[in-house]
Design an enzyme around this catalytic site. Structure first.
Site, mmCIF file in Angstrom:
data_model
loop_
_atom_site.group_PDB
_atom_site.id
_atom_site.type_symbol
_atom_site.label_atom_id
_atom_site.label_comp_id
_atom_site.label_asym_id
_atom_site.label_seq_id
_atom_site.Cartn_x
_atom_site.Cartn_y
_atom_site.Cartn_z
ATOM 1 N N HIS A 175 4.568 40.670 14.146
ATOM 2 C CA HIS A 175 3.815 41.345 13.085
ATOM 3 C C HIS A 175 4.575 41.184 11.771
ATOM 4 O O HIS A 175 5.723 41.604 11.634
ATOM 5 C CB HIS A 175 3.625 42.828 13.437
ATOM 6 C CG HIS A 175 2.662 43.007 14.565
ATOM 7 N ND1 HIS A 175 2.790 43.987 15.512
ATOM 8 C CD2 HIS A 175 1.543 42.310 14.893
ATOM 9 C CE1 HIS A 175 1.786 43.891 16.383
ATOM 10 N NE2 HIS A 175 1.028 42.873 16.026
ATOM 11 N N GLU A 178 6.563 43.969 9.642
ATOM 12 C CA GLU A 178 7.603 44.771 10.286
ATOM 13 C C GLU A 178 8.985 44.181 9.981
ATOM 14 O O GLU A 178 9.696 43.676 10.860
ATOM 15 C CB GLU A 178 7.287 44.885 11.789
ATOM 16 C CG GLU A 178 5.958 45.619 12.002
ATOM 17 C CD GLU A 178 5.383 45.537 13.418
ATOM 18 O OE1 GLU A 178 6.074 45.070 14.329
ATOM 19 O OE2 GLU A 178 4.221 45.958 13.588
ATOM 20 N N HIS A 303 9.461 45.156 17.473
ATOM 21 C CA HIS A 303 8.411 45.631 16.566
ATOM 22 C C HIS A 303 8.911 46.871 15.845
ATOM 23 O O HIS A 303 9.972 47.405 16.146
ATOM 24 C CB HIS A 303 7.151 46.005 17.354
ATOM 25 C CG HIS A 303 6.368 44.841 17.852
ATOM 26 N ND1 HIS A 303 5.191 44.435 17.295
ATOM 27 C CD2 HIS A 303 6.606 43.984 18.880
ATOM 28 C CE1 HIS A 303 4.722 43.382 17.947
ATOM 29 N NE2 HIS A 303 5.564 43.084 18.917
ATOM 30 N N GLU A 378 9.869 49.497 19.453
ATOM 31 C CA GLU A 378 9.400 49.922 18.137
ATOM 32 C C GLU A 378 10.627 50.519 17.464
ATOM 33 O O GLU A 378 11.110 51.575 17.855
ATOM 34 C CB GLU A 378 8.288 50.980 18.250
ATOM 35 C CG GLU A 378 7.024 50.520 18.964
ATOM 36 C CD GLU A 378 6.190 49.520 18.178
ATOM 37 O OE1 GLU A 378 6.414 49.387 16.959
ATOM 38 O OE2 GLU A 378 5.328 48.873 18.789
HETATM 39 O O1 0X9 Z 1 0.170 47.526 18.649
HETATM 40 C C1 0X9 Z 1 1.109 46.756 18.851
HETATM 41 O O2 0X9 Z 1 0.969 45.552 18.969
HETATM 42 C C2 0X9 Z 1 2.514 47.324 18.977
HETATM 43 N N1 0X9 Z 1 2.731 48.359 18.043
HETATM 44 S S1 0X9 Z 1 2.847 48.007 16.452
HETATM 45 O O3 0X9 Z 1 2.870 49.259 15.718
HETATM 46 N N2 0X9 Z 1 4.232 47.297 16.201
HETATM 47 O O4 0X9 Z 1 1.784 47.147 16.088
HETATM 48 C C3 0X9 Z 1 2.705 47.827 20.382
HETATM 49 C C4 0X9 Z 1 2.572 46.730 21.347
HETATM 50 C C5 0X9 Z 1 3.099 47.046 22.642
HETATM 51 N N3 0X9 Z 1 2.971 45.959 23.524
HETATM 52 C C6 0X9 Z 1 2.120 45.881 24.587
HETATM 53 N N4 0X9 Z 1 0.852 46.138 24.506
HETATM 54 N N5 0X9 Z 1 2.617 45.494 25.709
HETATM 55 ZN ZN ZN Z 2 4.272 45.327 15.745
#
Ligand code: 0X9
Ligand code: ZN
Length: 421
Positions: A175, A178, A303, A378
């Site tokens: 992302h 980040e 992340h 995170e």
């Molecule tokens: O939403 C996401 O992709 C992640 N959070 S963020 O705030 N950085 O965007 C969490 C992703 C976690 N990963 C999985 N789904 N396994």
């Molecule tokens: Zn992310």
């Protein structure tokens, strides 16, 4: 006169269509509003604002931070009151915080970074090249793949074994916005190559490392030039209104587009892509990980934000066969992360701690490649600054991260069972 007007109009249209050509967005008048949904209905009501141009910025089912443009502040407030959803103002003046961010303007000398500022893509790549040159007996750069816009996804491999030992993969900045993740990632590389701590150095005798600090170079570059809050890739995805980009962390082939864990709307920030691995960045990571899969023991994806240590899956509440093992490793790591500054990390599955999220890189690696350990972090913070983490928090974030990484690698070396004992 009419010609001038026409030129301005054409510019504006092009600007709206492909705002890569415009000046940097200032985010003047934007606020970050925190909402506290208390049930599924309220969570859906919060999420519905995504479709109306409000960025679901960070958070989880219990609190969700929204990046709200000035013209929508009134309407959003009314709707939250109507739905009985509690809110608070997390960031009063988004522009002021963006202006406080420090991006390096000095030339990189001999691969030295300072962890008190953020770096551009070119600087991060320069750091990798310089470090590989300085440590050329054990380190070299390689290109995982090309981005949509033709940039290199440059990574570094650190191997004393000629690439025969168990492999650890670390990626960051899937992302784009980040920024703290790429910064912490460069610190990990620095510690592997330059620290004189015996524990860290011993890892290089046991493992081969493959580290990709900027997994989404097009998006990352875009956050520096145009839109600080860009999250996705920069691919054209067939949107009739010219929305761009795929959420690369929804583009992997694990329950792709199931269960409401991603969006089919190209304008959404969680757009899953036109097909699994439709975006070259995700496909390149897949191909590289597959090529080392017989040695891959640990997949780690960085992340931000929220201070979570996440493990599979984001698909549903079914616990994975190693749930207790993951939970105990996560809790041990969380304890270690907190020693220096009291930073509070929480461990759990993505689904339990955050929300439904399908097609993520971690879940795919866990399910398709069966890596022994797969984690998503995170990093800081819990919402105060979110993606605009002040530069003076980079070094503390990086050092506290290393504290927990030591615990994790010690546990990894003890062996991770396929099924909880
Ligand atoms: O939403 C996401 O992709 C992640 N959070 S963020 O705030 N950085 O965007 C969490 C992703 C976690 N990963 C999985 N789904 N396994
Ligand atoms: Zn992310």
């Amino acid at each position: 006169m009419t010609m001038k007007l026409l030129t301005v109009l054409v510019f504006l249209v092009v600007c709206f269509a492909y705002y890569g050509f415009c000046e940097k967005l200032s985010y003047s008048g934007y606020k970050i509003i925190r909402t506290y949904p208390e049930n599924e209905e309220q969570w859906e009501a919060v999420r519905s604002w995504e479709e109306r141009g409000v960025d679901l910025f960070s958070g989880n089912r219990e609190y969700a931070n929204l990046l709200v443009p000035p013209q929508l502040l009134g309407k959003l407030n009314e709707s939250m009151i109507e739905n009985g959803i509690r809110t608070s103002v997390e960031v009063e003046d988004v522009k002021r915080i963006i202006d406080m961010e420090k991006v390096n303007e000095d030339k990189i000398v001999e691969g030295r970074l300072e962890w008190d500022r953020y770096y551009t893509l070119a600087d991060v790549h320069q750091f990798l090249e310089d470090q590989a040159a300085i440590h050329n007996t054990i380190a070299s750069t390689f290109v995982v793949g090309m981005t949509y816009e033709g940039r290199n996804m440059t990574a570094i491999r650190i191997s004393k074994s000629g690439e025969t030992r168990p492999a650890i993969w670390i990626d960051a900045n899937i992302h784009a916005r980040e920024w703290i993740t790429g910064a912490v990632c460069t610190y990990i590389i620095d510690q592997l190559l330059n620290s004189n701590e015996t524990e860290i150095q011993s890892w290089l005798d046991d493992y081969d490392f493959y580290i990709l600090p900027i997994t989404n170079p097009d998006g990352y570059e875009f956050t520096h030039t145009t839109d600080r809050f860009w999250r996705k890739s920069r691919s054209h995805n067939g949107s009739p209104v010219n929305c761009m980009g795929t959420d690369l962390n929804r583009n992997f082939d694990f329950h792709w587009m199931e269960n409401g864990g991603a969006s089919s709307n190209p304008c959404s920030n969680t757009f899953a892509g036109t097909a699994p691995f439709s975006d070259s960045e995700a496909a390149s990571v897949r191909d590289f990980l597959t090529s080392i899969s017989s040695r891959l023991v640990f997949y780690l994806s960085l992340h931000s934000a929220g201070q979570y240590i996440l493990f599979p899956t984001g698909f549903d509440a079914t616990p994975i066969p190693q749930y207790n093992t993951y939970m105990s490793i996560g809790n041990l790591a969380a304890e270690a992360h907190g020693v220096r500054h009291g930073t509070n990390f929480t461990a759990g599955s993505v689904y339990n701690l955050m929300y439904t999220a399908t097609g993520s890189s971690m879940d795919w690696t866990w399910s398709a490649l069966g890596a022994n350990l797969t984690l998503t972090y995170e990093l800081r913070d819990k919402g105060e600054f979110g993606h605009l983490l002040p530069p003076d928090q980079i070094y503390p974030s990086a050092t506290e991260f290393m504290d927990g990484l030591k615990v994790i690698i010690a546990e990894l070396s003890n062996g991770i069972p396929d099924v909880d004992p």
